[in-house]
Design an enzyme around this catalytic site. Structure first.
Site, PDB file in Angstrom:
ATOM      1  N   HIS A 190      33.235 -23.410  18.431  1.00 45.45           N
ATOM      2  CA  HIS A 190      31.774 -23.390  18.345  1.00 45.45           C
ATOM      3  C   HIS A 190      31.315 -22.676  17.065  1.00 45.45           C
ATOM      4  CE1 HIS A 190      27.788 -21.669  20.046  1.00 45.45           C
ATOM      5  NE2 HIS A 190      27.552 -22.826  19.449  1.00 45.45           N
ATOM      6  N   GLU A 192      31.699 -24.937  14.150  1.00 44.92           N
ATOM      7  CA  GLU A 192      30.584 -25.891  14.092  1.00 44.92           C
ATOM      8  C   GLU A 192      29.394 -25.281  13.345  1.00 44.92           C
ATOM      9  OE1 GLU A 192      26.871 -26.585  16.629  1.00 44.92           O
ATOM     10  OE2 GLU A 192      28.618 -26.778  17.933  1.00 44.92           O
ATOM     11  N   HIS A 193      29.097 -24.025  13.593  1.00 42.66           N
ATOM     12  CA  HIS A 193      28.008 -23.335  12.898  1.00 42.66           C
ATOM     13  C   HIS A 193      28.306 -23.193  11.404  1.00 42.66           C
ATOM     14  CE1 HIS A 193      25.262 -21.426  16.043  1.00 42.66           C
ATOM     15  NE2 HIS A 193      26.114 -22.146  16.756  1.00 42.66           N
ATOM     16  N   GLY A 222      26.319 -41.429  46.415  1.00 51.06           N
ATOM     17  CA  GLY A 222      25.020 -40.929  45.977  1.00 51.06           C
ATOM     18  C   GLY A 222      23.853 -41.811  46.359  1.00 51.06           C
ATOM     19  N   HIS A 223      24.100 -42.881  47.101  1.00 49.12           N
ATOM     20  CA  HIS A 223      23.029 -43.805  47.494  1.00 49.12           C
ATOM     21  C   HIS A 223      21.978 -43.064  48.321  1.00 49.12           C
ATOM     22  CE1 HIS A 223      21.121 -47.556  48.825  1.00 49.12           C
ATOM     23  NE2 HIS A 223      21.869 -48.176  47.919  1.00 49.12           N
ATOM     24  N   GLU A 224      20.719 -43.466  48.189  1.00 46.13           N
ATOM     25  CA  GLU A 224      19.650 -42.769  48.901  1.00 46.13           C
ATOM     26  C   GLU A 224      18.843 -43.694  49.804  1.00 46.13           C
ATOM     27  OE1 GLU A 224      17.300 -40.422  46.204  1.00 46.13           O
ATOM     28  OE2 GLU A 224      19.059 -39.584  45.207  1.00 46.13           O
ATOM     29  N   GLY A 225      19.332 -44.934  49.970  1.00 54.03           N
ATOM     30  CA  GLY A 225      18.622 -45.899  50.804  1.00 54.03           C
ATOM     31  C   GLY A 225      18.870 -45.691  52.289  1.00 54.03           C
ATOM     32  N   GLY A 261      29.278 -37.904  41.180  1.00 55.64           N
ATOM     33  CA  GLY A 261      29.887 -38.523  40.012  1.00 55.64           C
ATOM     34  C   GLY A 261      30.926 -37.615  39.390  1.00 55.64           C
ATOM     35  N   LEU A 313      10.485 -50.748  24.646  1.00 58.71           N
ATOM     36  CA  LEU A 313       9.168 -51.060  25.199  1.00 58.71           C
ATOM     37  C   LEU A 313       8.535 -49.810  25.795  1.00 58.71           C
ATOM     38  CD1 LEU A 313       6.985 -53.135  26.051  1.00 58.71           C
ATOM     39  CD2 LEU A 313       8.297 -53.471  28.164  1.00 58.71           C
TER      40      LEU A 313
END
Length: 937
Positions: free
Chosen positions: A59, A62-63, A287-290, A310, A839
């Protein structure tokens, strides 16, 4: 690397993959219509390769890489060039890669590439900047000491296998990056760079308007010089969890009042399975919420507020599969029941298997998403592609995220076998959990123990008749025709009547069968008191809660919606494939009008809002100071204290009465845009009017929000008491009026000052990691803001430095060349006229114009006219008057708990130019405020 890149039929760009003589793999993208060029370089090394006892070194590198090269030795030359030519830049360090990226005006790509390439060809790691940048890394670390995500991950890492690099602290600070044992930290840095930064471990992506041949010539010339050291990519094949450590229970106490439950399962790496995506299929199922889903069941029982599932970290050898819940109060008390139900649902998947129909639905939606893929913002596009190139076949780089080649029962089974009670770490984060340890770097309170056989037995799966796998998705689009209508230069007011206006805009320029429907329900009672503001917000939350089971399949089918409260009422946004949008809109409006409130759901959302309001006092200092500014300037606006007082007495009956009152007086403004005809828009109007604007509804005009006018001869300050080691500082300076001329001046001021203020406060003086000089307009009232969070300075010191910077910059402006001034103007204009890539971006911009009642839709044109009129002379005169003014300023600040001792007297003296602001009412008492539109987007 001469692979034929598979691209979307909707993608008109040209692509070519090449490999330079030094084995650097490159993807070239020619987009002749782009107004922004961009480039990204990804290095196959990250924090997982930090040397022992030098945590955070990747890190830190990177700086340091930004701070000078042999060809461009000045530390800020790269950043300054990017800024002067309308661009921005950034980088990030992850576990196994480091990604550098920028964008810039399309005409300025070649010089930017030269500066960018030199960072990998010949960085200087200038000795005088080493300690300074270590301080910057430490400031970044300090700024997030009370960040709950950092607190959780520090505790999680503490429980992992100490032999695995993911166990280590990855940010770095003054301790881990210090010179010690007679070894200079710069030498350690260079040794790391020489060992890992090799051309054969890099992927480069460049996007420009030039032909591929020109881009190839530039890249070959500039990037072939990067040394190829023939290094190998690091491998992490040790187990992430120590053998025998699972199943286990981790409990963490957060700063904010949060309640989360996570189940983490180690699984084999999924990186090579991108063509079949077995983890994606499973995460969509779990993870379905139906209807019948795990989430629907737990929500019905009042246990959870949200669920996500996930893959998490993936090291290339091993990955984690995570199931995470936000809990209700009841859910926290009954978390074991949630775990048991989770395993019952996983067992249901095991028993019934995965129906190929469900796979086919997901495959179809991914295929449609790729077929009608819109362009992404160039910088984020190249950054993502550079990272993706490290993981997939070159030919697949554009389609990798959308591929779902084969139904893969064996792949599903391989993951499902790991989702069991013996192979899980359960993490519970809440204020009330028992802790007996603290992590080393973040001082996070936690406890950790193995799960007993008795507790594990309580998680045994059982048959639950109410749990079901998803049924057929009624929202999968069947008609994906793109309409053929006459192109429109701007939205058309298709219908207007008392309390209603409908704007229509046919636009298929993005090549997709998608549309957006925006509906703003404005009510005079939505926000006229703190209690009404709370009631409106609660009502919006409960509408979404009621709709969740119905709308989730629509979301999976590429049809999403949002519904939220704001200063004038409630807005609804629907986006995605246009075919079934009227179906979703009608369901939303029916729910708005006929929602039957339930006591248990009301209690959950009331308690959730109370926690959110109380948690505001635990945000980072700079977030609290910026929020404080907003509270005092926008009207009507209510403080957390006022809202907490109001919500304490609210009952379900009161909300029930209020919702009827809210929709009994309405003004409705609508925009339909995209792949929708006039007839389609008129049908939308009919649906809205039939549900919301019947004869019983009082049609009204709702006044716009207002911004307080700060006085010309007074400046105000407000000091906050924030429990944080860092100081927060936000200085707001307001324009004299809301004319386009004044707006143009302040926009150019932000453009010119952003880079030097950052360099002065952060780079030179090392006063903080979070530093901004930025456009700070509320609605259309022009302003500039100076925002700092510092682990070392008092508010007094930050004020002194800021005022000194502003005064000294007068001399810079007095000697600015016409060329440099024109560069800043061109950079600002390029940002102002940045192309809409989707869009959604275009619809949002048009919606803002409707909100501000600029029905000629030419705000950008009017601003550009005023920007072009600015000269070094008249701009310098404006700047001097602004800097020497005694008024039109509002300062919000705190001094960090670690800094405050002994500083109070100094604070009082230095901030004496400001009059203490005791109550918000002081601002509203000024003469005529600015009448401005409220936020509706």
């Amino acid at each position: 690397m001469a692979s034929q890149i598979v691209q979307s039929p909707n993608d008109d760009r040209a692509y070519k993959a090449i490999t330079l003589p030094n084995e650097l793999e490159v993807l070239l993208i020619s987009d002749k219509s782009t107004d922004k060029a961009a480039a990204a370089l990804d290095v196959k090394v990250g924090s997982g390769s930090d040397p022992e006892n030098y945590e955070g070194l990747a890190h830190f590198l990177e700086h340091m890489l930004f701070l000078g090269t042999k060809k461009y030795p000045h530390a800020g030359s790269y950043q300054a060039y990017i800024n002067r030519h309308g661009g921005s830049h950034n980088a990030y360090t992850s576990f196994d890669n480091t990604n550098y990226f920028f964008n810039i005006n399309a005409d300025s790509l070649e010089p930017a590439l030269d500066r960018f390439s030199q960072q990998f060809v010949a960085p200087t790691f200038t000795p005088k900047y080493v300690n300074r940048e270590i301080n910057a890394v430490h400031s970044e670390y300090s700024a997030k000491l009370k960040d709950d995500s950092r607190i959780y991950f520090s505790a999680l890492k503490a429980t992992l296998n100490p032999e695995h690099p993911y166990h280590n602290f990855s940010v770095g600070n003054l301790t881990t990056l210090s010179t010690r044992n007679n070894k200079d930290i710069r030498d350690v840095l260079i040794e790391f760079y020489d060992s890992h930064y090799s051309a054969n471990q890099m992927k480069l992506v460049v996007l420009g308007k030039e032909p591929i041949s020109q881009l190839e010539a530039w890249v070959s010339e500039k990037f072939s010089q990067i040394p190829n050291k023939n290094t190998s990519a690091p491998k992490f094949d040790m187990p992430m969890f120590k053998e025998g450590s699972l199943p286990s229970l981790l409990q963490v106490s957060p700063i904010m009042d949060k309640r989360t439950l996570s189940l983490t399962f180690p699984i084999p790496s999924t990186k090579k399975d991108y063509r079949s995506k077995p983890a994606y299929v499973l995460s969509n199922l779990i993870g379905h919420e139906g209807k019948g889903s795990l989430f629907a069941s737990l929500k019905q029982q009042g246990l959870v507020e949200s669920l996500s599932a996930g893959t998490g970290v993936d090291t290339g050898s091993e990955a984690t599969f995570n199931i995470t819940y936000r809990l209700t109060t009841k859910g926290l008390n009954e978390w074991k029941k949630i775990v048991a139900e989770t395993f019952s649902y996983i067992e249901l998947i095991n028993q019934q298997g995965i129906d190929k129909r469900y796979f086919d639905e997901q495959k179809k939606m991914l295929s449609l998403a790729f077929e009608f893929k819109e362009k992404s913002e160039p910088m984020h596009y190249v950054s993502s592609l550079a990272s993706t190139l490290q993981q997939v076949e070159t030919a697949d780089v554009l389609q990798a995220s959308y591929l779902m080649d084969s139904f893969d029962p064996d792949g599903y089974k391989k993951i499902l076998e790991r989702l069991n009670q013996d192979n899980v770490q359960i993490s519970l984060m809440a204020k009330s959990v028992e802790t007996d340890k603290k992590t080393k770097w973040y001082n996070a309170p936690y406890s950790y123990r193995q799960i007993s056989p008795e507790l594990k037995a309580a998680f045994a799966p059982a048959t639950k008749p109410y749990l079901q796998l998803p049924g057929k998705n009624q929202f999968i689009p069947e008609n994906i025709e793109i309409l053929k209508e006459t192109a429109m230069p701007s939205p058309e007011l298709l219908e207007e009547s008392d309390g209603f206006s409908l704007w229509h805009y046919y636009d298929t320029s993005f090549g997709t069968p998608k549309a957006n429907i925006y509906v703003n329900l404005r009510s005079p009672v939505a926000n006229n008191t703190a209690k009404h503001a709370v009631l409106t917000s609660l009502f919006a939350s409960m509408i979404k809660d009621e709709l969740n089971e119905y709308s989730y399949p629509a979301y999976l089918a590429g049809l999403s919606y949002d519904l939220y409260s704001h200063i004038r009422g409630i807005s609804i946004k629907i986006g995605g494939y246009s075919e079934k949008q009227p179906l979703l809109l009608e369901k939303i409006l029916r729910t708005v009008k006929t929602l039957s409130l339930k006591q248990d759901r009301f209690d959950i959302y009331k308690e959730k809002m109370v926690r959110s309001l109380e948690n505001a006092a635990r945000q980072k200092p700079y977030q609290q100071t910026t929020t404080e500014i907003r509270k005092h300037l926008l009207k009507p606006q209510w403080t957390e204290k006022e809202k907490l007082q109001a919500i304490s007495s609210i009952s379900l009956n009161e909300l029930d009465s209020f919702k009827d009152k809210l929709v009994s007086e309405l003004e409705v403004v609508t925009l339909s845009s995209g792949n929708i005809s006039r007839a389609g828009s008129l049908n939308i109007a009919n649906i809205i009017q039939s549900w919301l604007l019947g004869s019983e509804t009082n049609k009204v005009n709702v006044s716009r929000g207002k911004v307080a006018r700060l006085p010309d001869n007074k400046s105000y300050s407000v000091e906050l008491d924030i429990d944080h080691p860092d100081t927060g500082y936000t200085l707001y300076i307001q324009g004299k009026d809301k004319s386009y001329q004044e707006q143009a001046r302040f926009l150019l001021l932000s453009q010119i000052l952003s880079s030097p203020y950052y360099e002065r406060i952060r780079t030179e003086n090392q006063l903080g990691y979070i530093v901004f000089a930025t456009n700070y307009s509320f609605l259309e009232v022009p302003a500039i803001g100076f925002i700092v969070q510092s682990p070392v300075a008092t508010a007094s010191q930050l004020e002194e430095e800021t005022q000194q910077f502003l005064n000294e910059y007068t001399m810079q402006l007095e000697t600015i060349s016409q060329k440099e001034f024109d560069q800043h103007k061109a950079a600002l204009l390029s940002r102002l006229f940045e192309k809409d890539n989707t869009l959604g971006e275009k619809s949002d911009r048009l919606w803002r114009e409707i909100d501000r009642e600029n029905y000629s839709f030419d705000t950008r044109k009017k601003l550009s006219k005023e920007i072009n009129r600015l000269s070094p002379k008249n701009f310098t005169a404006f700047y001097k008057a602004l800097v020497t003014s005694q008024g039109k300023k509002l300062l919000a600040y705190n001094t960090g708990k670690n800094i405050k001792a002994g500083a109070d007297k100094n604070e009082q003296n230095t901030l004496s130019a400001y009059e203490e602001l005791k109550t918000p009412a002081l601002l509203w008492s000024f003469k005529k405020p600015f009448a401005q539109s409220a936020h509706t987007n």
